[in-house]
Design a protein around this motif. Structure first.
Motif, mmCIF file in Angstrom:
data_model
loop_
_atom_site.group_PDB
_atom_site.id
_atom_site.type_symbol
_atom_site.label_atom_id
_atom_site.label_comp_id
_atom_site.label_asym_id
_atom_site.label_seq_id
_atom_site.Cartn_x
_atom_site.Cartn_y
_atom_site.Cartn_z
ATOM 1 N N TYR A 91 23.877 -2.151 -7.234
ATOM 2 C CA TYR A 91 22.642 -2.925 -7.321
ATOM 3 C C TYR A 91 21.626 -2.189 -8.195
ATOM 4 C CZ TYR A 91 24.789 -4.715 -3.050
ATOM 5 O OH TYR A 91 25.676 -5.230 -2.134
ATOM 6 N N LEU A 92 20.873 -2.954 -8.962
ATOM 7 C CA LEU A 92 19.724 -2.422 -9.688
ATOM 8 C C LEU A 92 18.486 -3.065 -9.074
ATOM 9 C CD1 LEU A 92 18.396 -0.811 -11.937
ATOM 10 C CD2 LEU A 92 18.798 -2.739 -13.477
ATOM 11 N N GLN A 109 18.120 -8.132 3.716
ATOM 12 C CA GLN A 109 17.869 -9.262 2.814
ATOM 13 C C GLN A 109 19.066 -9.596 1.930
ATOM 14 O OE1 GLN A 109 13.958 -9.282 0.797
ATOM 15 N NE2 GLN A 109 13.378 -7.577 2.114
ATOM 16 N N ILE A 110 19.894 -8.607 1.614
ATOM 17 C CA ILE A 110 21.001 -8.861 0.688
ATOM 18 C C ILE A 110 22.367 -8.810 1.374
ATOM 19 C CG2 ILE A 110 19.655 -7.976 -1.244
ATOM 20 C CD1 ILE A 110 21.395 -5.446 -1.164
ATOM 21 N N GLY A 111 22.377 -8.513 2.663
ATOM 22 C CA GLY A 111 23.631 -8.510 3.399
ATOM 23 C C GLY A 111 24.568 -7.381 3.029
ATOM 24 N N LEU A 150 18.299 -6.938 -8.347
ATOM 25 C CA LEU A 150 17.375 -7.285 -7.272
ATOM 26 C C LEU A 150 15.955 -7.050 -7.776
ATOM 27 C CD1 LEU A 150 19.174 -5.268 -4.423
ATOM 28 C CD2 LEU A 150 19.639 -7.635 -5.125
ATOM 29 N N ILE A 151 15.112 -8.059 -7.682
ATOM 30 C CA ILE A 151 13.738 -7.927 -8.172
ATOM 31 C C ILE A 151 12.762 -8.231 -7.045
ATOM 32 C CG2 ILE A 151 12.032 -8.686 -9.855
ATOM 33 C CD1 ILE A 151 14.237 -9.556 -11.683
ATOM 34 N N ASP A 152 11.897 -7.279 -6.746
ATOM 35 C CA ASP A 152 10.842 -7.517 -5.773
ATOM 36 C C ASP A 152 9.903 -8.583 -6.320
ATOM 37 O OD1 ASP A 152 9.355 -6.028 -3.256
ATOM 38 O OD2 ASP A 152 7.926 -6.847 -4.701
ATOM 39 N N LYS A 153 9.505 -9.506 -5.477
ATOM 40 C CA LYS A 153 8.728 -10.650 -5.963
ATOM 41 C C LYS A 153 7.402 -10.247 -6.590
ATOM 42 C CE LYS A 153 6.283 -12.077 -1.727
ATOM 43 N NZ LYS A 153 6.043 -13.224 -0.816
ATOM 44 N N THR A 192 18.413 -11.635 -7.826
ATOM 45 C CA THR A 192 18.107 -11.999 -6.453
ATOM 46 C C THR A 192 16.685 -11.559 -6.144
ATOM 47 O OG1 THR A 192 20.411 -11.761 -5.758
ATOM 48 C CG2 THR A 192 18.733 -11.682 -4.024
ATOM 49 N N LEU A 193 15.859 -12.479 -5.651
ATOM 50 C CA LEU A 193 14.481 -12.152 -5.312
ATOM 51 C C LEU A 193 14.444 -11.501 -3.935
ATOM 52 C CD1 LEU A 193 11.673 -12.552 -6.622
ATOM 53 C CD2 LEU A 193 11.425 -14.601 -5.195
#
Length: 201
Positions: A91-92, A109-111, A150-153, A192-193
């Motif tokens: 993951y990035l 959040q991402i399982g 993965l991007i923080d909102k 993925t947010l």
């Protein structure tokens, strides 16, 4: 850590060389720059993505990143390269610099349980980068989509973001929407947010 306001003048860091000139686009003379950096500029130019650039010594400290981001007039963005315990999912994660990373919050959040930082050999294998140079732009080298973005909102609420061109001796200021709407679709990467709260302790 104390946050800085974008554009704020920061006291120079001893033994850290920073060319305080804000350049537009790629360097005029590519001599001495690694191929992976030049390939990054090639792709950005091909996609018509505008960017500003600072050149500097390798960014080994958060203080150096603060100084650079102040000159770029952006907020610090942390890029973390992570893996699961089995070392078969990578993951990035992009989060604002002031937020803390906690595995439990993100894992839910991402399982994916038991997240930890991925080893340097995986960075080179999948993103063609080395520690200290992690960047969303490195996903251009992930041809098999082995790394999940993965991007923080909160990142998406910023007009611009700062990132390395696959090497931590330059930093770029790029419009966030260009990364989301042009760059990621071109390299066939979705995102993925996620949300990491500000009040983690």
């Amino acid at each position: 850590m104390t946050n800085i306001t974008p554009g704020e003048c920061v006291t120079p860091i001893p033994d850290f060389h920073l060319d305080r000139t804000l350049y537009t686009g790629r360097p005029a003379n590519p001599a001495g720059r690694p191929d992976k950096e030049i390939h990054t500029y090639d792709l950005l130019d091909k996609l018509g993505i505008a960017y500003q650039r600072l050149d500097h010594d390798p960014t080994a400290t958060i203080e150096a990143c603060r100084d650079i981001d102040a000159l770029l007039n952006t907020n610090i963005c942390k890029n973390l390269f992570l893996r699961n315990a089995q070392k078969n999912s990578f993951y990035l994660l992009m989060i604002p610099g002031h937020k803390k990373f906690r595995t439990a919050v993100l894992s839910k959040q991402i399982g994916s349980a038991r997240l930890s930082f991925a080893e340097p050999e995986f960075m080179e294998e999948y993103l063609n980068i080395t520690p200290g140079s992690v960047s969303v732009l490195g996903l251009m080298n992930d041809k098999e989509n082995c790394v999940r973005l993965l991007i923080d909102k909160a990142i998406l609420e910023q007009d611009f973001l700062g990132c390395h061109p696959c090497i931590n001796t330059s930093s770029l200021k790029i419009r966030t929407s260009d990364i989301i709407e042009i760059f990621l679709p071109r390299i066939n990467h979705a995102y993925t947010l996620v949300y990491l709260p500000d009040d983690q302790n």
